[in-house]
Motif scaffolding. Structure first.
Motif, PDB file in Angstrom:
ATOM      1  N   PRO A 137       0.878  -1.304  -0.183  1.00 60.42           N
ATOM      2  CA  PRO A 137       0.058  -0.169   0.037  1.00 60.42           C
ATOM      3  C   PRO A 137       0.834   1.268  -0.156  1.00 60.42           C
ATOM      4  O   PRO A 137       0.675   2.279  -0.720  1.00 60.42           O
ATOM      5  N   ALA A 138       2.153   1.142   0.829  1.00 58.09           N
ATOM      6  CA  ALA A 138       2.770   2.495   0.875  1.00 58.09           C
ATOM      7  C   ALA A 138       3.376   2.730  -0.556  1.00 58.09           C
ATOM      8  O   ALA A 138       3.744   3.874  -0.911  1.00 58.09           O
ATOM      9  N   GLY A 139       3.747   1.655  -1.439  1.00 57.06           N
ATOM     10  CA  GLY A 139       4.456   1.945  -2.503  1.00 57.06           C
ATOM     11  C   GLY A 139       3.355   2.603  -3.668  1.00 57.06           C
ATOM     12  O   GLY A 139       3.615   3.543  -4.256  1.00 57.06           O
ATOM     13  N   LEU A 140       2.144   2.060  -3.359  1.00 57.69           N
ATOM     14  CA  LEU A 140       1.167   2.335  -4.442  1.00 57.69           C
ATOM     15  C   LEU A 140       0.716   4.052  -4.005  1.00 57.69           C
ATOM     16  O   LEU A 140       0.371   4.864  -4.952  1.00 57.69           O
ATOM     17  N   VAL A 141       0.909   4.291  -2.673  1.00 53.13           N
ATOM     18  CA  VAL A 141       0.471   5.572  -2.231  1.00 53.13           C
ATOM     19  C   VAL A 141       1.516   6.797  -2.966  1.00 53.13           C
ATOM     20  O   VAL A 141       1.361   7.747  -3.349  1.00 53.13           O
ATOM     21  N   GLU A 165      -4.020   7.412 -13.417  1.00 50.83           N
ATOM     22  CA  GLU A 165      -4.751   7.480 -12.097  1.00 50.83           C
ATOM     23  C   GLU A 165      -5.798   6.443 -12.251  1.00 50.83           C
ATOM     24  O   GLU A 165      -5.980   5.805 -11.193  1.00 50.83           O
ATOM     25  N   ILE A 166      -6.326   6.035 -13.454  1.00 50.90           N
ATOM     26  CA  ILE A 166      -7.310   4.916 -13.538  1.00 50.90           C
ATOM     27  C   ILE A 166      -6.519   3.585 -13.204  1.00 50.90           C
ATOM     28  O   ILE A 166      -7.243   2.777 -12.451  1.00 50.90           O
ATOM     29  N   VAL A 167      -5.353   3.484 -13.589  1.00 52.89           N
ATOM     30  CA  VAL A 167      -4.571   2.314 -13.535  1.00 52.89           C
ATOM     31  C   VAL A 167      -4.128   2.369 -11.984  1.00 52.89           C
ATOM     32  O   VAL A 167      -4.444   1.022 -11.441  1.00 52.89           O
ATOM     33  N   MET A 168      -4.222   3.196 -11.317  1.00 49.58           N
ATOM     34  CA  MET A 168      -3.745   3.235  -9.731  1.00 49.58           C
ATOM     35  C   MET A 168      -5.006   2.846  -9.020  1.00 49.58           C
ATOM     36  O   MET A 168      -4.896   2.312  -8.113  1.00 49.58           O
ATOM     37  N   ILE A 169      -6.008   3.191  -9.525  1.00 50.08           N
ATOM     38  CA  ILE A 169      -7.370   2.803  -8.509  1.00 50.08           C
ATOM     39  C   ILE A 169      -7.425   1.350  -8.606  1.00 50.08           C
ATOM     40  O   ILE A 169      -7.676   0.891  -7.667  1.00 50.08           O
TER      41      ILE A 169
END
Length: 222
Positions: A137-141, A165-169
């Motif tokens: 989760p920290a890496g994705l943040v 941003e859509i890929v990140m969701i």
């Protein structure tokens, strides 16, 4: 005066063929024009060769480490840990030297590679779960934050980051799924990661107004 690049000789008359090797001669003015441009092809070939040398050395070193680890009877497979680092090093070389897809692609895949390496290390050390509970989760943040910073820096073309941003969701759903199937036991990092991705996307759409909506329609043909 003409010059033969192969023989490195100068020909005084106007002939266009080298009398030694029969190659086409290059005029001095053409040679000067050619020297203005860097030898991009040669540089790329040297980079490819350097990557191949790294791969050969990495494979050789990994085999030696496996033998040492087996003969020493070590409780921890530190040879596999080193192998994971070597693989990440190869990914870094590929993305840094041979990648032509731009800095966004490099940043994205190098960060995901780093997270995969940490998860792999956690697994080799007995899988305590800290990698999936916190590092993922920290890496994705951090990727979300990087996207926000890049949008602010590249303010003229900020709407091009909406697909990222859509890929990140979608990626932020992974920690939620892992918690749902009881692979992880900490819910707040997963919820926080997903919430930040949603917040960044909604903020972009709301603050971006018509430009953001137009970009979504153009990208997804809606």
């Amino acid at each position: 005066m003409n010059r033969c690049l192969k023989c490195n000789v100068e020909i005084g008359d106007d002939t266009g063929i080298c009398p030694l090797c029969r190659c086409v001669l290059l005029r001095d003015k053409d040679l000067k024009t050619q020297m203005k441009y860097p030898a991009v092809g040669q540089k790329k070939e040297r980079m490819k060769y350097a990557v191949r040398v790294y791969v050969f050395a990495a494979i050789l070193g990994f085999v030696v480490l496996c033998i040492i680890n087996y003969m020493s009877g070590a409780a921890v497979r530190w040879d596999l840990l080193t192998g994971g680092v070597l693989v990440y090093g190869y990914l870094t070389l590929q993305l840094s030297f041979l990648n032509q897809n731009g800095y966004r692609f490099t940043m994205f895949w190098q960060t995901l590679g780093a997270m995969a390496l940490v998860i792999f290390i956690d697994g080799i050390l007995g899988f305590q779960g800290w990698s999936l509970n916190y590092v993922l989760p920290a890496g994705l943040v951090l990727l979300d934050i990087a996207v926000g910073v890049l949008m602010a820096v590249n303010s003229r073309n900020w709407q091009s980051y909406i697909p990222v941003e859509i890929v990140m969701i979608v990626l932020s759903l992974i920690p939620l799924f892992l918690h749902h199937i009881h692979v992880t036991d900490q819910w707040y990092p997963a919820i926080g990661c997903f919430g930040i991705s949603i917040f960044l996307f909604l903020g972009t759409v709301i603050l971006g107004g018509k430009r953001a909506v137009t970009e979504l329609k153009r990208r997804f043909h809606v």
